[in-house]
Motif scaffolding. Structure first.
Motif, PDB file in Angstrom:
ATOM      1  N   PRO A  45      -7.730   3.972  -6.724  1.00 13.45           N
ATOM      2  CA  PRO A  45      -7.026   4.011  -5.437  1.00 13.45           C
ATOM      3  C   PRO A  45      -7.946   4.225  -4.238  1.00 13.45           C
ATOM      4  O   PRO A  45      -7.497   4.099  -3.096  1.00 13.45           O
ATOM      5  CB  PRO A  45      -6.073   5.201  -5.600  1.00 13.45           C
ATOM      6  CG  PRO A  45      -5.916   5.372  -7.073  1.00 13.45           C
ATOM      7  CD  PRO A  45      -7.245   5.006  -7.646  1.00 13.45           C
ATOM      8  N   GLN A  64      -4.986  -5.868  -6.058  1.00 18.03           N
ATOM      9  CA  GLN A  64      -3.972  -4.905  -6.500  1.00 18.03           C
ATOM     10  C   GLN A  64      -4.401  -4.226  -7.793  1.00 18.03           C
ATOM     11  O   GLN A  64      -4.286  -3.003  -7.942  1.00 18.03           O
ATOM     12  CB  GLN A  64      -2.624  -5.615  -6.681  1.00 18.03           C
ATOM     13  CG  GLN A  64      -1.978  -5.986  -5.360  1.00 18.03           C
ATOM     14  CD  GLN A  64      -0.787  -6.900  -5.511  1.00 18.03           C
ATOM     15  OE1 GLN A  64      -0.486  -7.382  -6.604  1.00 18.03           O
ATOM     16  NE2 GLN A  64      -0.096  -7.167  -4.414  1.00 18.03           N
ATOM     17  N   TRP A 101      -7.157  -1.811  -7.066  1.00 18.23           N
ATOM     18  CA  TRP A 101      -6.631  -0.664  -6.321  1.00 18.23           C
ATOM     19  C   TRP A 101      -5.848   0.277  -7.229  1.00 18.23           C
ATOM     20  O   TRP A 101      -5.955   1.509  -7.129  1.00 18.23           O
ATOM     21  CB  TRP A 101      -5.743  -1.187  -5.184  1.00 18.23           C
ATOM     22  CG  TRP A 101      -5.069  -0.135  -4.372  1.00 18.23           C
ATOM     23  CD1 TRP A 101      -5.653   0.815  -3.591  1.00 18.23           C
ATOM     24  CD2 TRP A 101      -3.651   0.049  -4.240  1.00 18.23           C
ATOM     25  NE1 TRP A 101      -4.685   1.573  -2.975  1.00 18.23           N
ATOM     26  CE2 TRP A 101      -3.452   1.127  -3.347  1.00 18.23           C
ATOM     27  CE3 TRP A 101      -2.537  -0.605  -4.777  1.00 18.23           C
ATOM     28  CZ2 TRP A 101      -2.174   1.579  -2.995  1.00 18.23           C
ATOM     29  CZ3 TRP A 101      -1.277  -0.165  -4.414  1.00 18.23           C
ATOM     30  CH2 TRP A 101      -1.108   0.920  -3.534  1.00 18.23           C
ATOM     31  N   ASP A 160     -10.182   0.138  -0.689  1.00 18.01           N
ATOM     32  CA  ASP A 160      -9.420  -0.192   0.518  1.00 18.01           C
ATOM     33  C   ASP A 160      -8.851  -1.608   0.394  1.00 18.01           C
ATOM     34  O   ASP A 160      -9.392  -2.569   0.926  1.00 18.01           O
ATOM     35  CB  ASP A 160     -10.326  -0.091   1.744  1.00 18.01           C
ATOM     36  CG  ASP A 160      -9.575  -0.425   3.026  1.00 18.01           C
ATOM     37  OD1 ASP A 160      -8.333  -0.519   2.987  1.00 18.01           O
ATOM     38  OD2 ASP A 160     -10.243  -0.592   4.065  1.00 18.01           O
ATOM     39  N   MET A 161      -7.748  -1.680  -0.327  1.00 16.36           N
ATOM     40  CA  MET A 161      -7.148  -2.980  -0.648  1.00 16.36           C
ATOM     41  C   MET A 161      -6.910  -3.845   0.588  1.00 16.36           C
ATOM     42  O   MET A 161      -7.340  -4.996   0.651  1.00 16.36           O
ATOM     43  CB  MET A 161      -5.833  -2.747  -1.398  1.00 16.36           C
ATOM     44  CG  MET A 161      -5.050  -4.003  -1.684  1.00 16.36           C
ATOM     45  SD  MET A 161      -3.656  -3.721  -2.796  1.00 16.36           S
ATOM     46  CE  MET A 161      -2.574  -2.703  -1.810  1.00 16.36           C
ATOM     47  N   GLU A 172       0.815  -1.210   0.000  1.00 20.10           N
ATOM     48  CA  GLU A 172       0.000   0.000   0.000  1.00 20.10           C
ATOM     49  C   GLU A 172       0.855   1.270   0.000  1.00 20.10           C
ATOM     50  O   GLU A 172       0.395   2.334  -0.425  1.00 20.10           O
ATOM     51  CB  GLU A 172      -0.918  -0.007   1.229  1.00 20.10           C
ATOM     52  CG  GLU A 172      -2.253   0.636   0.988  1.00 20.10           C
ATOM     53  CD  GLU A 172      -3.232   0.293   2.113  1.00 20.10           C
ATOM     54  OE1 GLU A 172      -4.420   0.193   1.836  1.00 20.10           O
ATOM     55  OE2 GLU A 172      -2.783   0.119   3.271  1.00 20.10           O
TER      56      GLU A 172
END
Lengths: 213, 213
Positions: free
Chosen positions: B180, B173, B176, B183-184, B101
């Motif tokens: 962005p 991933q 994300w 909330d990975m 992250e």
DNA sequence: GTCTATAAAATGATAGAC
DNA sequence: GTCTATCATTTTATAGAC
């Protein structure tokens, strides 16, 4: 026999377009947009490179056409299965997964393009962003319906679960393309069942040997 | 001042190599291997294109060096956190996720290359196949340890669960990177907790607004 | 609808000087 | 360690004939 002196073969524009789309889909699936040249596609189609550009004005126009066509075909196929009928999230997703299992080339096209198009300069950048939103919304919708019918816990956040399921599906596709022994649909279904609160379900990693067809 | 007449700047080979690797990692992450030119990398480094090839004999050698270096750094960072200590599957995976992250560029490099390298003709094809096997084995190992300690149900197939978790991580991933706001790590942890038989856990899809740093 | 010819640019890599 | 010069290819795209 029906040829002209120079060996040119004329075809109805529509047919030629279809043929080009099929060949291009294959090429883009393997080497990506940037790793594929128009000359390569043209040669496999059996036409000159300017001949190809007569049907698609640029390379960008070609990749967009390929993606849109395949996307539409695929969505229609699955949605048609459930036309009118009521569906559960799991049934709907598994229908996609099983269909994908029969079309590795298509899966590869979308897997490779999805990553390549993260670059904002990539011609399919917006296409994938919007497609992703659409898919996630559709799944969230199905989840909400399941919750209303008591088939899924209402404590589950539909949008979050949808994002997770799309991620899992995409990731499993990548694994499966890299190693076809992976039982993509089995693993996916196991995860879906767990989401339905059946934590004890187990699936083998590798598909059992197939009986003769 | 210390320059020579032509404006050339000499550097120790090791330093220049590091610099090139950093710039190249960035470029490959954005446009992929095939979409990145040596001239582009060279220019960003501030060196001529043959100057670059003095340090890496070919473009292939460069991408392999980039991947190996980043991979090694990353694995060491996380493994070092748990050196000697006992770890759970969840803790170990979450350490990776949280680290990722903070490094979107690194994640992007591997996400894009993982897809691009599905092509057997891609220079990093074998690298990714082996890396994937290694990671899956490591996770399966952790799962078995958890099962032995009673932290995970023994009915779970370690290899299958490992494949699923790697897939989910990879897929998250991609989501994300594309968006962005996802909330990975939150989604990943929710899934891990569910695997530990806590089906009622919920996480929001989007990260809560951050307090001021 | 398809071709030949060709432009115009970019690319990976080498030779050889400093 | 870095450069200039240069090569051989490849690439997308256009012009114009048939």
């Amino acid at each position: 026999m029906a040829r002209e002196e120079t060996g040119r073969i004329r075809r109805p524009a529509a047919a030629r377009r279809e043929q080009i789309l099929a060949v291009a889909a294959d090429a883009f699936a393997i080497a990506g947009f940037r790793g594929t040249s128009l000359a390569e596609v043209a040669q496999k189609v059996g036409v000159s490179q300017p001949g190809l550009l007569h049907h698609f004005s640029s390379k960008e126009a070609l990749i967009i056409a390929v993606l849109q066509q395949r996307d539409l075909q695929d969505e229609q196929y699955v949605e048609a299965q459930f036309a009118g009928t009521e569906t559960t999230t799991r049934e709907w997703l598994m229908a996609f997964c099983r269909r994908n299992e029969t079309q590795p080339d298509l899966v590869r096209l979308f897997t490779v393009q999805a990553a390549e198009s993260l670059d904002p300069a990539h011609p399919a950048h917006d296409f994938f962003y919007q497609r992703n939103q659409r898919v996630r919304n559709r799944i969230a919708q199905l989840i909400e319906a399941d919750q209303a019918k008591g088939r899924l816990l209402s404590s589950l956040d539909p949008a979050a679960a949808a994002a997770e399921l799309v991620s899992l599906m995409n990731g499993l596709q990548l694994q499966w393309l890299r190693d076809p022994a992976i039982d993509m649909c089995g693993l996916f279904e196991a995860s879906l069942l767990r989401l339905e609160n059946h934590p004890n379900t187990v699936t083998p990693l590798v598909e059992p040997p197939q009986a003769e067809a």
